[in-house]
Design a protein around this motif. Structure first.
Motif, PDB file in Angstrom:
ATOM      1  N   ARG A  83      87.960  54.212  16.670  1.00 51.70           N
ATOM      2  CA  ARG A  83      86.651  53.581  16.652  1.00 51.70           C
ATOM      3  C   ARG A  83      85.570  54.573  16.235  1.00 51.70           C
ATOM      4  O   ARG A  83      85.587  55.737  16.623  1.00 51.70           O
ATOM      5  N   ARG A 349      84.188  50.667  26.538  1.00 54.31           N
ATOM      6  CA  ARG A 349      85.546  50.668  27.089  1.00 54.31           C
ATOM      7  C   ARG A 349      86.090  49.254  27.241  1.00 54.31           C
ATOM      8  O   ARG A 349      87.293  49.015  27.083  1.00 54.31           O
ATOM      9  N   ARG A 352      88.065  47.705  24.286  1.00 51.82           N
ATOM     10  CA  ARG A 352      89.415  48.171  23.927  1.00 51.82           C
ATOM     11  C   ARG A 352      90.460  47.143  24.342  1.00 51.82           C
ATOM     12  O   ARG A 352      90.323  46.459  25.320  1.00 51.82           O
TER      13      ARG A 352
END
Length: 352
Positions: A83, A349, A352
């Motif tokens: 990313r 986060r 993901r």
């Protein structure tokens, strides 16, 4: 034998006590080597400065420059596709806004890198390391189109990259755009028009939420441009600019920002009002998750504007709205910057 064992235990106890009492040893070279080194690598993107029908640009090829910020292995592409956060600055700013290396605690890109993220901080065309001779030769629609070209190039790895030793440039498996104020409008235009990013972090922006003070500052800037200038400064003098941008940022950070503040291309300034409707229409076409961040003391955004903005996106898009208590517009540079970064990192986060 018993006496010998007892003596050994007493000796071990004394040694243990001395070890506890001694100060911790300084970090060794080996310890420092185990800490990932954060690097800031210059990169260059050839882009075509073309605008949509509602704003004019020169159509020429220009160089947009920026810096990749992350661990050396990640920046040099040795960790594989990953990313990439692309950071898009506001008026009167530049890449420094996200990467204020003179104040490490307020260096958004480096602090994200310490937590495993990689970022690209850009100087948009007409700013910093990406100069443009004629400030009337670009516009906000063209800025969004050039951002799209950058996104495509970081996905493919096709850009100029000169590390210390020959390596392949990083190529992104996913791209998240982070925009501040007008930079957020540019990011939203790109995402809604081209559908090629995986998330949007939009700070201090709402399509129809500008305060009276913000409108007045923008109008003053446009007036300067209409009198024939190529570039014009947003926010008036240093004191007025500080009042628009900051509330709790340390004085030294504010001074650094004022020193680095740049005039804006008049093509950008005069296309802000025409950009509002295309930006609002682009919001309806965004299909990536969105994080909206606003400071509770932001004098440039009307109260409740972020919540109204959240309703602009399609119903099936995950939109998260967060207010940073006590913060003004420049969220990465206010004293609450750690809270801003924690909010962004938690949201990242969850992608993901």
């Amino acid at each position: 034998m018993f006496n010998n064992l007892r003596a050994q235990m007493l000796l071990l106890g004394l040694v243990g006590g001395l070890l506890v009492a001694l100060p911790a040893a300084p970090a060794t070279a080996a310890d420092r080597a185990r800490t990932p080194r954060i690097v800031s690598q210059a990169v260059t993107f050839p882009v075509v400065n073309r605008g949509p029908g509602w704003c004019a640009a020169d159509g020429g090829t220009h160089q947009v420059r920026g810096r990749l910020v992350g661990t050396r292995a990640a920046v040099e592409g040795r960790t594989g596709a990953r990313r990439l956060n692309v950071l898009v600055h506001d008026f009167a700013a530049g890449s420094w806004f996200w990467h204020l290396r003179s104040h490490p605690a307020y260096d958004y890109a480096t602090q994200l890198a310490r937590r495993g993220e990689v970022s690209l901080v850009l100087d948009r065309l007409g700013y910093g390391a990406s100069p443009l001779a004629d400030g009337r030769a670009t516009c906000l629609g063209a800025q969004a189109e050039m951002l799209h070209q950058v996104v495509q190039r970081v996905r493919s790895g096709l850009y100029s990259f000169s590390p210390d030793r020959g390596t392949r440039p990083l190529h992104a498996a996913s791209v998240v755009l982070h925009g501040h104020s007008v930079g957020a409008a540019i990011a939203q235009l790109e995402a809604g028009t081209h559908d090629d990013v995986d998330g949007l972090v939009l700070m201090s922006w709402a399509d129809s939420g500008a305060s009276t003070r913000a409108v007045r500052a923008a109008s003053d800037q446009v007036s300067t441009c209409l009198r024939g200038a190529d570039y014009a400064t947003y926010g008036g003098d240093a004191a007025a600019y500080r009042a628009l941008m900051f509330r709790t940022a340390p004085a030294a950070v504010q001074r650094s920002a004022v020193r680095r503040r740049s005039a804006d291309p008049c093509g950008d300034a005069t296309s802000l009002a025409p950009a509002l409707l295309p930006s609002a229409l682009a919001a309806r076409k965004v299909d990536a998750p969105v994080l909206l961040l606003v400071g509770s003391a932001d004098v440039q955004v009307r109260p409740g504007a972020a919540e109204r903005q959240a309703r602009s996106y399609p119903r099936d898009v995950a939109v998260t709205t967060r207010t940073i208590p006590g913060a003004a517009s420049a969220l990465p540079l206010e004293r609450s910057a750690p809270a801003t970064r924690r909010t962004v990192l938690r949201w990242l986060r969850a992608l993901r």
